[in-house]
Scaffold this motif. Structure first.
Motif, PDB file in Angstrom:
ATOM      1  N   MET A 166       0.699  -1.235  -0.043  1.00 52.57           N
ATOM      2  CA  MET A 166      -0.052  -0.070  -0.243  1.00 52.57           C
ATOM      3  C   MET A 166       0.811   1.126  -0.102  1.00 52.57           C
ATOM      4  N   GLY A 167       0.682   2.240  -0.617  1.00 56.06           N
ATOM      5  CA  GLY A 167       1.384   3.641  -0.922  1.00 56.06           C
ATOM      6  C   GLY A 167       0.947   4.329   0.270  1.00 56.06           C
ATOM      7  N   ASN A 168       1.855   5.536   0.257  1.00 53.90           N
ATOM      8  CA  ASN A 168       1.629   6.310   1.569  1.00 53.90           C
ATOM      9  C   ASN A 168       0.042   6.989   1.607  1.00 53.90           C
ATOM     10  N   VAL A 169      -0.407   7.179   2.685  1.00 57.97           N
ATOM     11  CA  VAL A 169      -1.641   7.840   2.896  1.00 57.97           C
ATOM     12  C   VAL A 169      -1.462   9.360   2.308  1.00 57.97           C
ATOM     13  N   GLN A 170      -2.416   9.596   1.492  1.00 54.68           N
ATOM     14  CA  GLN A 170      -2.400  10.920   0.870  1.00 54.68           C
ATOM     15  C   GLN A 170      -3.524  11.927   1.704  1.00 54.68           C
ATOM     16  N   ILE A 171      -3.115  12.955   2.064  1.00 48.61           N
ATOM     17  CA  ILE A 171      -3.555  14.076   2.517  1.00 48.61           C
ATOM     18  C   ILE A 171      -4.276  15.216   2.132  1.00 48.61           C
ATOM     19  N   ILE A 172      -5.540  15.414   2.102  1.00 45.35           N
ATOM     20  CA  ILE A 172      -6.192  16.553   1.331  1.00 45.35           C
ATOM     21  C   ILE A 172      -6.657  17.404   2.052  1.00 45.35           C
ATOM     22  N   THR A 173      -6.978  18.824   2.050  1.00 50.25           N
ATOM     23  CA  THR A 173      -7.532  19.808   2.818  1.00 50.25           C
ATOM     24  C   THR A 173      -8.092  20.966   2.057  1.00 50.25           C
ATOM     25  N   ASP A 174      -8.527  21.681   2.703  1.00 48.12           N
ATOM     26  CA  ASP A 174      -8.916  22.903   1.842  1.00 48.12           C
ATOM     27  C   ASP A 174      -8.308  24.261   2.092  1.00 48.12           C
ATOM     28  N   SER A 175      -8.371  25.125   1.349  1.00 50.80           N
ATOM     29  CA  SER A 175      -7.835  26.506   1.516  1.00 50.80           C
ATOM     30  C   SER A 175      -8.204  27.191   2.623  1.00 50.80           C
ATOM     31  N   PRO A 208      -4.758   5.043  -0.023  1.00 52.38           N
ATOM     32  CA  PRO A 208      -5.795   5.686   0.799  1.00 52.38           C
ATOM     33  C   PRO A 208      -5.709   7.241   0.885  1.00 52.38           C
ATOM     34  N   LEU A 209      -6.906   7.664   0.953  1.00 54.32           N
ATOM     35  CA  LEU A 209      -7.001   9.163   1.029  1.00 54.32           C
ATOM     36  C   LEU A 209      -7.582   9.623   2.218  1.00 54.32           C
ATOM     37  N   ILE A 210      -7.089  10.645   3.011  1.00 50.80           N
ATOM     38  CA  ILE A 210      -7.852  11.422   4.128  1.00 50.80           C
ATOM     39  C   ILE A 210      -7.989  12.865   3.642  1.00 50.80           C
ATOM     40  N   SER A 211      -9.379  13.160   3.687  1.00 49.99           N
ATOM     41  CA  SER A 211      -9.739  14.765   3.569  1.00 49.99           C
ATOM     42  C   SER A 211     -10.145  15.434   4.733  1.00 49.99           C
ATOM     43  N   ALA A 227       2.017  10.557   7.401  1.00 48.14           N
ATOM     44  CA  ALA A 227       1.794   9.948   6.252  1.00 48.14           C
ATOM     45  C   ALA A 227       3.224   9.762   5.429  1.00 48.14           C
ATOM     46  N   LYS A 228       3.748  10.976   5.491  1.00 42.21           N
ATOM     47  CA  LYS A 228       4.863  11.282   4.473  1.00 42.21           C
ATOM     48  C   LYS A 228       6.050  10.129   5.193  1.00 42.21           C
ATOM     49  N   GLN A 229       6.162  10.065   6.413  1.00 40.06           N
ATOM     50  CA  GLN A 229       6.886   8.982   6.835  1.00 40.06           C
ATOM     51  C   GLN A 229       6.316   7.418   6.686  1.00 40.06           C
ATOM     52  N   GLY A 230       5.200   7.328   6.066  1.00 45.45           N
ATOM     53  CA  GLY A 230       4.970   5.737   5.660  1.00 45.45           C
ATOM     54  C   GLY A 230       4.113   5.272   6.866  1.00 45.45           C
ATOM     55  N   ALA A 231       3.442   6.211   7.697  1.00 47.41           N
ATOM     56  CA  ALA A 231       2.463   5.565   8.501  1.00 47.41           C
ATOM     57  C   ALA A 231       1.368   5.104   8.003  1.00 47.41           C
ATOM     58  N   SER A 232       0.717   3.992   8.604  1.00 49.02           N
ATOM     59  CA  SER A 232      -0.487   3.526   8.165  1.00 49.02           C
ATOM     60  C   SER A 232      -1.642   4.262   8.181  1.00 49.02           C
ATOM     61  N   LEU A 233      -2.826   3.984   7.612  1.00 52.53           N
ATOM     62  CA  LEU A 233      -4.083   4.183   7.805  1.00 52.53           C
ATOM     63  C   LEU A 233      -4.725   4.489   8.716  1.00 52.53           C
ATOM     64  N   GLU A 234      -4.328   3.506   9.862  1.00 55.04           N
ATOM     65  CA  GLU A 234      -4.992   3.344  10.929  1.00 55.04           C
ATOM     66  C   GLU A 234      -4.235   4.028  12.070  1.00 55.04           C
ATOM     67  N   VAL A 235      -2.770   4.266  11.871  1.00 55.01           N
ATOM     68  CA  VAL A 235      -2.039   5.109  12.720  1.00 55.01           C
ATOM     69  C   VAL A 235      -2.468   6.622  12.316  1.00 55.01           C
ATOM     70  N   CYS A 236      -2.485   6.988  11.183  1.00 50.38           N
ATOM     71  CA  CYS A 236      -2.875   8.356  10.865  1.00 50.38           C
ATOM     72  C   CYS A 236      -4.226   8.741  11.299  1.00 50.38           C
ATOM     73  N   GLN A 237      -5.175   7.900  11.330  1.00 53.23           N
ATOM     74  CA  GLN A 237      -6.815   8.082  11.845  1.00 53.23           C
ATOM     75  C   GLN A 237      -6.729   8.139  13.418  1.00 53.23           C
ATOM     76  N   SER A 238      -5.866   7.336  13.894  1.00 54.62           N
ATOM     77  CA  SER A 238      -5.653   7.506  15.385  1.00 54.62           C
ATOM     78  C   SER A 238      -5.047   9.024  15.877  1.00 54.62           C
ATOM     79  N   ARG A 239      -3.971   9.534  15.180  1.00 50.11           N
ATOM     80  CA  ARG A 239      -3.494  10.486  15.165  1.00 50.11           C
ATOM     81  C   ARG A 239      -4.684  11.766  15.257  1.00 50.11           C
ATOM     82  N   ILE A 240      -5.558  11.707  14.178  1.00 53.60           N
ATOM     83  CA  ILE A 240      -6.502  12.527  13.997  1.00 53.60           C
ATOM     84  C   ILE A 240      -7.448  12.527  15.035  1.00 53.60           C
ATOM     85  N   ASP A 241      -8.024  11.425  15.503  1.00 57.78           N
ATOM     86  CA  ASP A 241      -8.725  11.540  16.701  1.00 57.78           C
ATOM     87  C   ASP A 241      -8.078  12.155  17.932  1.00 57.78           C
ATOM     88  N   GLU A 242      -6.802  11.922  18.168  1.00 56.18           N
ATOM     89  CA  GLU A 242      -6.210  12.682  19.235  1.00 56.18           C
ATOM     90  C   GLU A 242      -6.366  14.135  19.200  1.00 56.18           C
TER      91      GLU A 242
END
Length: 287
Positions: A1-10, A85-88, A138-153
């Motif tokens: 699986m590739g690195n999680v891609q992060i999207i936001t808005d302006s 996977p994408l996180i927006s 995400a750039k360090q290669g963290a999994s989707l689950e790790v990224c989502q856990s950090r978002i929750d924090e």
């Protein structure tokens, strides 16, 4: 699986140097001056916006990206990163329809592309702080689950307090929320505002003048974060010298592991007006 891609808005008001460094994808909102339409940060930057605001006889308005625009962004990222996977992460749904547009787009193409859409319940660099922290992972290669856990924090831990020179812009643009009680009572009073758990503007406290307001904000952050390492963001609307001075003070009083000073961009600037100052704190991750 590739690195999680992060999207936001302006409206996250992340400096371009950081979006490039961390491969953050930014979808622009729009600002309208009468019949003229501009894309936030694309063909209208902060300096141009505040000059236009001063010169214009009409109050600007804003609009969110359409679901189709988000769909095109998601598909474009997926073509380049088919295994990712994408996180927006977006502006509070109580302040804009941006989250809803992103959510509708994700529902349309969710069977093809794995997308998680998140309501930050925040605005300006209070969103940016969350996005930057997760994008580093995400750039360090963290999994989707790790990224989502950090978002929750971060959704639980990120605090934003802000001041405006006038309530006029929040009121006229309909984003005043529960702070409406302050209108007409601000003679020599500096309102300290925040966003509640629903992502709606509310009055945190009132102080007499800028200095006392800033001291109250600093005291509040001392109570909440103590000596913990923190990521601090200050976003400002034509208040750069104040932002720089305040950041130096925060660095001397807190355990600041990362600091960012950002311009409040055209869309958020439409709603808070010149002179606004926003301070965001969150505990730093182990990165």
């Amino acid at each position: 699986m590739g690195n999680v891609q992060i999207i936001t808005d302006s409206t996250a008001d992340i400096p371009e140097s950081l979006t490039q460094e961390l491969d953050i994808h930014v979808v622009p909102l729009k600002v309208h001056f009468g019949d003229e339409t501009y894309e936030d940060g694309i063909d209208l930057d902060s300096a141009q916006f505040y000059q236009k605001l001063a010169d214009s006889a009409v109050m600007p308005t804003t609009s969110q990206p359409t679901p189709y625009q988000f769909e095109e962004v998601y598909r474009g990222i997926h073509r380049t990163n088919p295994d990712s996977p994408l996180i927006s992460i977006h502006l509070s749904a109580n302040l804009s329809g941006t989250f809803q547009s992103a959510h509708l787009a994700s529902q349309t193409i969710g069977d093809e592309i794995p997308i998680t859409v998140i309501d930050s319940k925040r605005a300006s660099y209070a969103i940016g702080l969350i996005v930057v922290e997760v994008a580093k992972l995400a750039k360090q290669g963290a999994s989707l689950e790790v990224c989502q856990s950090r978002i929750d924090e971060l959704l639980k831990d990120t605090t934003v307090l802000f001041m405006v020179d006038t309530m006029e812009y929040l009121q006229k643009n309909g984003r005043i929320g529960k702070a409406s009680a302050l209108v007409g009572s601000l003679l020599k009073i500096k309102p300290i505002l925040s966003l509640n758990d629903d992502g709606e503007v509310f009055p945190f406290e009132k102080a007499r003048g800028n200095k006392k307001a800033i001291q109250r904000i600093v005291n509040e952050f001392h109570e909440r974060y103590g000596d913990d390492p923190v990521h601090v963001g200050i976003s400002h609307a034509q208040a750069e010298s104040t932002a720089n001075e305040l950041m130096e003070r925060l660095k001397s009083e807190f355990n600041v592991s990362k600091s960012v000073i950002a311009d409040i961009g055209p869309v958020i600037g439409t709603h808070v007006g010149p002179g606004a100052l926003s301070i965001s704190f969150a505990r730093s991750g182990n990165q």
